[in-house]
Scaffold this motif. Structure first.
Motif, PDB file in Angstrom:
ATOM      1  N   ARG A 128     106.414   5.791  48.275  1.00  0.00           N
ATOM      2  CA  ARG A 128     105.961   5.709  49.775  1.00  0.00           C
ATOM      3  C   ARG A 128     105.690   7.243  50.140  1.00  0.00           C
ATOM      4  NH1 ARG A 128     107.301   7.841  54.212  1.00  0.00           N
ATOM      5  NH2 ARG A 128     109.469   8.737  53.314  1.00  0.00           N
ATOM      6  N   ILE A 129     106.440   8.192  49.681  1.00  0.00           N
ATOM      7  CA  ILE A 129     106.083   9.921  50.007  1.00  0.00           C
ATOM      8  C   ILE A 129     104.733  10.076  49.398  1.00  0.00           C
ATOM      9  CG2 ILE A 129     106.615  12.053  49.559  1.00  0.00           C
ATOM     10  CD1 ILE A 129     109.766  11.244  49.751  1.00  0.00           C
ATOM     11  N   ALA A 130     104.598   9.500  48.142  1.00  0.00           N
ATOM     12  CA  ALA A 130     103.427  10.106  47.411  1.00  0.00           C
ATOM     13  C   ALA A 130     102.042   9.207  48.213  1.00  0.00           C
ATOM     14  CB  ALA A 130     103.307   9.397  45.823  1.00  0.00           C
ATOM     15  N   ASP A 131     102.057   7.898  48.580  1.00  0.00           N
ATOM     16  CA  ASP A 131     101.079   7.345  49.421  1.00  0.00           C
ATOM     17  C   ASP A 131     100.618   8.187  50.822  1.00  0.00           C
ATOM     18  OD1 ASP A 131     101.122   5.406  47.420  1.00  0.00           O
ATOM     19  OD2 ASP A 131     102.144   4.045  48.553  1.00  0.00           O
ATOM     20  N   SER A 132     101.610   8.817  50.923  1.00  0.00           N
ATOM     21  CA  SER A 132     101.099   9.942  52.335  1.00  0.00           C
ATOM     22  C   SER A 132     100.379  10.927  52.053  1.00  0.00           C
ATOM     23  CB  SER A 132     102.427  10.121  52.856  1.00  0.00           C
ATOM     24  OG  SER A 132     103.175  11.102  52.561  1.00  0.00           O
ATOM     25  N   LEU A 133     100.099  11.139  50.697  1.00  0.00           N
ATOM     26  CA  LEU A 133      99.566  12.257  50.126  1.00  0.00           C
ATOM     27  C   LEU A 133      98.215  12.134  49.495  1.00  0.00           C
ATOM     28  CD1 LEU A 133     102.678  13.924  48.454  1.00  0.00           C
ATOM     29  CD2 LEU A 133     101.647  14.751  50.786  1.00  0.00           C
ATOM     30  N   GLU A 134      97.446  13.073  48.882  1.00  0.00           N
ATOM     31  CA  GLU A 134      96.262  12.796  48.352  1.00  0.00           C
ATOM     32  C   GLU A 134      96.120  14.005  47.341  1.00  0.00           C
ATOM     33  OE1 GLU A 134      92.983  13.600  51.190  1.00  0.00           O
ATOM     34  OE2 GLU A 134      93.704  11.956  52.529  1.00  0.00           O
ATOM     35  N   GLY A 135      95.275  13.320  46.407  1.00  0.00           N
ATOM     36  CA  GLY A 135      94.763  14.164  45.086  1.00  0.00           C
ATOM     37  C   GLY A 135      96.034  14.523  44.280  1.00  0.00           C
ATOM     38  N   ALA A 136      96.050  15.726  43.747  1.00  0.00           N
ATOM     39  CA  ALA A 136      97.259  16.284  42.559  1.00  0.00           C
ATOM     40  C   ALA A 136      98.460  16.242  43.294  1.00  0.00           C
ATOM     41  CB  ALA A 136      96.517  17.784  42.420  1.00  0.00           C
ATOM     42  N   GLU A 137      98.489  16.459  44.427  1.00  0.00           N
ATOM     43  CA  GLU A 137      99.967  16.551  45.136  1.00  0.00           C
ATOM     44  C   GLU A 137     100.576  15.057  45.085  1.00  0.00           C
ATOM     45  OE1 GLU A 137     103.150  18.530  47.334  1.00  0.00           O
ATOM     46  OE2 GLU A 137     101.833  18.868  45.653  1.00  0.00           O
ATOM     47  N   ALA A 138      99.913  14.078  45.390  1.00  0.00           N
ATOM     48  CA  ALA A 138     100.224  12.729  45.154  1.00  0.00           C
ATOM     49  C   ALA A 138     100.731  12.205  43.838  1.00  0.00           C
ATOM     50  CB  ALA A 138      99.028  11.736  45.776  1.00  0.00           C
ATOM     51  N   SER A 139      99.932  12.779  42.814  1.00  0.00           N
ATOM     52  CA  SER A 139     100.119  12.539  41.424  1.00  0.00           C
ATOM     53  C   SER A 139     101.220  13.255  41.114  1.00  0.00           C
ATOM     54  CB  SER A 139      98.654  13.026  40.741  1.00  0.00           C
ATOM     55  OG  SER A 139      99.091  12.702  39.366  1.00  0.00           O
ATOM     56  N   ARG A 140     101.551  14.261  41.438  1.00  0.00           N
ATOM     57  CA  ARG A 140     102.816  14.933  40.989  1.00  0.00           C
ATOM     58  C   ARG A 140     104.111  14.434  41.564  1.00  0.00           C
ATOM     59  NH1 ARG A 140      99.197  19.511  41.777  1.00  0.00           N
ATOM     60  NH2 ARG A 140     100.052  19.929  43.796  1.00  0.00           N
ATOM     61  N   VAL A 141     103.860  14.120  42.714  1.00  0.00           N
ATOM     62  CA  VAL A 141     105.192  13.372  43.390  1.00  0.00           C
ATOM     63  C   VAL A 141     105.405  12.145  42.826  1.00  0.00           C
ATOM     64  CG1 VAL A 141     105.820  12.046  45.650  1.00  0.00           C
ATOM     65  CG2 VAL A 141     104.849  14.461  45.638  1.00  0.00           C
ATOM     66  N   ARG A 142     104.188  11.157  42.298  1.00  0.00           N
ATOM     67  CA  ARG A 142     104.501   9.968  41.662  1.00  0.00           C
ATOM     68  C   ARG A 142     105.257  10.158  40.352  1.00  0.00           C
ATOM     69  NH1 ARG A 142      99.380   8.852  44.072  1.00  0.00           N
ATOM     70  NH2 ARG A 142      99.837   7.030  45.510  1.00  0.00           N
ATOM     71  N   HIS A 143     104.758  11.257  39.737  1.00  0.00           N
ATOM     72  CA  HIS A 143     105.146  11.612  38.461  1.00  0.00           C
ATOM     73  C   HIS A 143     106.989  11.608  38.310  1.00  0.00           C
ATOM     74  CE1 HIS A 143     105.031  13.099  34.510  1.00  0.00           C
ATOM     75  NE2 HIS A 143     106.043  14.026  34.434  1.00  0.00           N
ATOM     76  N   LEU A 144     107.374  11.927  39.546  1.00  0.00           N
ATOM     77  CA  LEU A 144     108.760  11.950  39.775  1.00  0.00           C
ATOM     78  C   LEU A 144     109.410  10.695  39.361  1.00  0.00           C
ATOM     79  CD1 LEU A 144     109.266  14.330  42.729  1.00  0.00           C
ATOM     80  CD2 LEU A 144     109.444  14.981  40.337  1.00  0.00           C
ATOM     81  N   ASN A 145     108.602   9.736  39.616  1.00  0.00           N
ATOM     82  CA  ASN A 145     109.383   8.255  39.281  1.00  0.00           C
ATOM     83  C   ASN A 145     109.423   7.985  37.631  1.00  0.00           C
ATOM     84  OD1 ASN A 145     109.849   7.110  41.605  1.00  0.00           O
ATOM     85  ND2 ASN A 145     107.846   6.429  41.778  1.00  0.00           N
ATOM     86  N   GLU A 146     108.746   8.623  36.914  1.00  0.00           N
ATOM     87  CA  GLU A 146     108.954   8.555  35.357  1.00  0.00           C
ATOM     88  C   GLU A 146     110.058   8.524  35.045  1.00  0.00           C
ATOM     89  OE1 GLU A 146     105.605  10.029  33.061  1.00  0.00           O
ATOM     90  OE2 GLU A 146     104.179   9.434  34.603  1.00  0.00           O
TER      91      GLU A 146
END
Length: 148
Positions: free
Chosen positions: A105-123
């Motif tokens: 949900r947090i990642a979806d509120s972001l764009e670009g590389a920052e969104a990707s970095r946040v999504r990576h925290l799920n791995e």
């Protein structure tokens, strides 16, 4: 001075920095002290190792990390809390899945590389879930039994 004595002094500085037990200003004072020790290291090959090691510390202390966004900080807090959670395997899986949903949900509120970095925290959270299942769910294809 032998290399082991120099390395012990360097290790004390590194540990203080990692534990945040020293200010950046005092860390640089310690670097200056180490710099005065390097020419006394014998033999010459060890002195060269000490010089390289000191340069590495200087680079690390000079590194300017980009500022962390509030969203990244929030996602890291969610991830940390999930990793520290306690409970039964099923409870832990539920907490980890909830954390993954919040991070997404947090990642979806972001764009670009920052969104990707946040999504990576799920791995790592997904890997933790899989590990719990492997060790606790006899119906899981990779079941290995409890490790406790």
């Amino acid at each position: 001075m032998d290399y082991a004595a120099y390395k012990a002094a360097e290790k004390r500085l590194s540990e203080a920095v990692m534990e945040r037990a020293i200010t950046k200003e005092n860390a640089w004072i310690e670097v200056d002290r180490l710099r005065t020790m390097v020419p006394t290291v014998e033999p010459a090959a060890d002195r060269e190792r000490a010089e390289r090691s000191l340069k590495s510390i200087e680079r690390a202390l000079s590194y300017k990390a980009p500022p962390m966004s509030d969203e990244m900080a929030a996602a890291i807090r969610v991830q940390s809390q999930a990793f520290l959670s306690k409970g039964t395997p099923d409870e832990r899986i539920q907490l980890l899945e909830t954390a993954m949903t919040e991070i997404s949900r947090i990642a979806d509120s972001l764009e670009g590389a920052e969104a990707s970095r946040v999504r990576h925290l799920n791995e790592p959270l997904a890997l933790d879930i899989e590990t719990i299942r492997i060790h606790n769910d006899p119906t899981h294809p990779g079941y290995r039994g409890r490790t406790e």
